[in-house]
Design a protein around this motif. Sequence first.
Motif, PDB file in Angstrom:
ATOM      1  N   ALA A  60       0.707  -1.233   0.012  1.00 30.96           N
ATOM      2  CA  ALA A  60       0.164   0.062   0.198  1.00 30.96           C
ATOM      3  C   ALA A  60       0.847   1.201  -0.057  1.00 30.96           C
ATOM      4  O   ALA A  60       0.321   2.181  -0.248  1.00 30.96           O
ATOM      5  CB  ALA A  60      -1.038  -0.046   1.201  1.00 30.96           C
ATOM      6  N   ALA A  61       2.210   1.159   0.456  1.00 31.53           N
ATOM      7  CA  ALA A  61       3.106   2.199   0.364  1.00 31.53           C
ATOM      8  C   ALA A  61       3.229   2.997  -1.259  1.00 31.53           C
ATOM      9  O   ALA A  61       3.277   4.253  -1.241  1.00 31.53           O
ATOM     10  CB  ALA A  61       4.320   2.074   0.540  1.00 31.53           C
ATOM     11  N   LEU A  93       0.438   3.613   6.978  1.00 30.87           N
ATOM     12  CA  LEU A  93       0.711   2.108   7.100  1.00 30.87           C
ATOM     13  C   LEU A  93       0.900   1.947   8.537  1.00 30.87           C
ATOM     14  O   LEU A  93       1.200   0.503   8.744  1.00 30.87           O
ATOM     15  CB  LEU A  93       2.047   1.883   6.276  1.00 30.87           C
ATOM     16  CG  LEU A  93       1.638   1.407   5.061  1.00 30.87           C
ATOM     17  CD1 LEU A  93       1.170   2.527   4.112  1.00 30.87           C
ATOM     18  CD2 LEU A  93       2.900   0.799   4.156  1.00 30.87           C
ATOM     19  N   ILE A  94       0.983   2.660   9.485  1.00 25.49           N
ATOM     20  CA  ILE A  94       1.139   2.250  10.938  1.00 25.49           C
ATOM     21  C   ILE A  94       0.044   1.451  11.148  1.00 25.49           C
ATOM     22  O   ILE A  94      -0.101   0.790  12.236  1.00 25.49           O
ATOM     23  CB  ILE A  94       1.078   3.623  11.843  1.00 25.49           C
ATOM     24  CG1 ILE A  94      -0.228   4.366  11.599  1.00 25.49           C
ATOM     25  CG2 ILE A  94       2.310   4.338  11.504  1.00 25.49           C
ATOM     26  CD1 ILE A  94      -0.547   5.654  12.775  1.00 25.49           C
ATOM     27  N   ALA A  95      -1.198   1.630  10.458  1.00 22.90           N
ATOM     28  CA  ALA A  95      -2.557   0.858  10.641  1.00 22.90           C
ATOM     29  C   ALA A  95      -2.261  -0.849  10.467  1.00 22.90           C
ATOM     30  O   ALA A  95      -2.848  -1.634  11.020  1.00 22.90           O
ATOM     31  CB  ALA A  95      -3.563   1.261   9.743  1.00 22.90           C
ATOM     32  N   PHE A 122      -5.962   7.181   8.714  1.00 26.62           N
ATOM     33  CA  PHE A 122      -5.885   8.657   8.634  1.00 26.62           C
ATOM     34  C   PHE A 122      -5.316   9.405   9.456  1.00 26.62           C
ATOM     35  O   PHE A 122      -4.650  10.471   9.175  1.00 26.62           O
ATOM     36  CB  PHE A 122      -7.740   8.924   8.820  1.00 26.62           C
ATOM     37  CG  PHE A 122      -7.955  10.356   8.937  1.00 26.62           C
ATOM     38  CD1 PHE A 122      -7.973  11.160   7.565  1.00 26.62           C
ATOM     39  CD2 PHE A 122      -8.013  11.108  10.003  1.00 26.62           C
ATOM     40  CE1 PHE A 122      -8.307  12.512   7.605  1.00 26.62           C
ATOM     41  CE2 PHE A 122      -8.244  12.653   9.940  1.00 26.62           C
ATOM     42  CZ  PHE A 122      -8.518  13.037   8.850  1.00 26.62           C
ATOM     43  N   CYS A 123      -5.430   9.119  11.106  1.00 30.40           N
ATOM     44  CA  CYS A 123      -4.371   9.828  11.837  1.00 30.40           C
ATOM     45  C   CYS A 123      -2.939   9.742  11.660  1.00 30.40           C
ATOM     46  O   CYS A 123      -2.232  10.678  11.452  1.00 30.40           O
ATOM     47  CB  CYS A 123      -4.525   9.284  13.259  1.00 30.40           C
ATOM     48  SG  CYS A 123      -6.491   9.610  14.002  1.00 30.40           S
ATOM     49  N   GLY A 124      -2.552   8.682  11.007  1.00 24.90           N
ATOM     50  CA  GLY A 124      -1.183   8.187  10.433  1.00 24.90           C
ATOM     51  C   GLY A 124      -1.017   9.149   9.599  1.00 24.90           C
ATOM     52  O   GLY A 124       0.297   9.719   9.267  1.00 24.90           O
ATOM     53  N   VAL A 125      -1.580   9.609   8.648  1.00 27.55           N
ATOM     54  CA  VAL A 125      -1.529  10.242   7.631  1.00 27.55           C
ATOM     55  C   VAL A 125      -1.374  11.820   8.211  1.00 27.55           C
ATOM     56  O   VAL A 125      -0.285  12.379   7.490  1.00 27.55           O
ATOM     57  CB  VAL A 125      -2.529  10.368   6.259  1.00 27.55           C
ATOM     58  CG1 VAL A 125      -2.314  11.321   5.388  1.00 27.55           C
ATOM     59  CG2 VAL A 125      -2.466   8.796   5.481  1.00 27.55           C
TER      60      VAL A 125
END
Length: 202
Positions: A60-61, A93-95, A122-125
């Motif tokens: 997904a990266a 990608l922390i998810a 979303f929060c990671g972004v």
Amino acid sequence: MDLSLKQYRNIDLAILLAMLIAAEVVINIAARVWFPAEAYVLSPMTAIVCIVMMRWGPFAAVHAVGGGLALCIVSGAAPQQYIVYCVGNCFALIALFLFKIWDKEKIRKNIPLSVLFTVVAFCGVQIGRWLVGMIFGGGLTDIVRLVTTDLLSLVFAVITVLIARKIDGLFEDQVAYLLRTQAQRRKEQTEDYGDTEYGDEQ
């Protein structure tokens, strides 16, 4: 012609990337034409990246970077913004760490966990963009602006993921999906063979 898993994966990733880029371009152009004064932004990047993470994990990266590039190109962003968005998006990608707590199947089938997965991405972004932006002189309070202006993207992502859950194989690990559908086909073939054999005896 039968495809190998790698070929299937590459085709799938390419299709999803093309969809993401097209959506980013169309949405950005539409926003500039019809809602030029609005401070809010809408991006399908988080939604697509969540789907790709479920299907293919860290691949997904590619879509996180691709979405950032598409957005920056179509919006005429400054050079430093390319870095902020392309690198910052990858923090979605922390998810993936949630897969260490719950397996993919549990997250896929459980609505609250699917929503949590999307919110974490979303929060990671937002945190990623904020941290990278700090390198280029951003402020501590910029995180508030980033989150508030991008809330529509979160709503869109949650709705998209919830819908994707209902579509067979879309929001599902693709290796597991292929094995499941292969087992179903074999079961159906066995049942058909058994019915035919029974019918012949009659």
